[in-house]
Design an enzyme around this catalytic site. Sequence first.
Site, PDB file in Angstrom:
ATOM      1  CD  GLU A  74     -42.944  59.797  54.071  1.00  0.00           C
ATOM      2  OE1 GLU A  74     -42.132  58.941  54.479  1.00  0.00           O
ATOM      3  OE2 GLU A  74     -42.949  60.254  52.918  1.00  0.00           O
ATOM      4  CE1 TYR A 120     -32.869  33.096  55.815  1.00  0.00           C
ATOM      5  CE2 TYR A 120     -31.803  31.973  53.980  1.00  0.00           C
ATOM      6  CZ  TYR A 120     -32.093  32.060  55.333  1.00  0.00           C
ATOM      7  OH  TYR A 120     -31.617  31.101  56.193  1.00  0.00           O
TER       8      TYR A 120
END
Length: 214
Positions: A74, A120
Amino acid sequence: MTDSRLREDICFWAKSLFDRGLTGGGSGNISARTEDGGLLVTPTGSSFGRLDPARLSRLDAAGMHIAGDPPTKEMALHEAFYSTRKTTGAVVHLHSTHATALSMLDDTDADNLLPPLTPYSIMRLGKVKLLPFYRPGDPAMGDAVRSLAGRRSAVVLANHGPVVAAKDLEAGVFAMEELEETAKLALLLRGAAARGLTTQQIAELVAVFDVDWD
């Protein structure tokens, strides 16, 4: 950072992810930029639980494989992030359970897979794009990332798993962990009257932390 230290760091973080069940078997891949502009990459078919620093794939600055085992199939996915986001120092791809599960639900927002639940997740990820399904290793995955023109640091491949680009390896791992935990929260809260962040709270985070939110 020297090649030797970077090799050790890749193996350390990969084993940490594996040991906590964030990717299993021979799944997932990591790449990180070297001092000379090349890449160190986890080999194709390798397990994050037992990587050998000496066998990591080494690519030169032109993307040619020059040492170590063959890199992940990939690479097109990784190269697309490096070419479109010039600040990228590392790319982390996992097959983590909750992010992958969220990618399979019909009502998931393709432009922003994660609901704005915690500060976050916004600070470390910005908007997370859901990309269509591609067979593993399909170069079209790289084309899909390039089509975003650098506007996203994190994507999730439908029925496959998340990919995060960051300034360095540690930041990439932390962002990936945030993505998976937020996906877990989203699934736990489905059908509940949960309070997410308000538009004003999101806008403040985007402004203060220079988040990709377009």
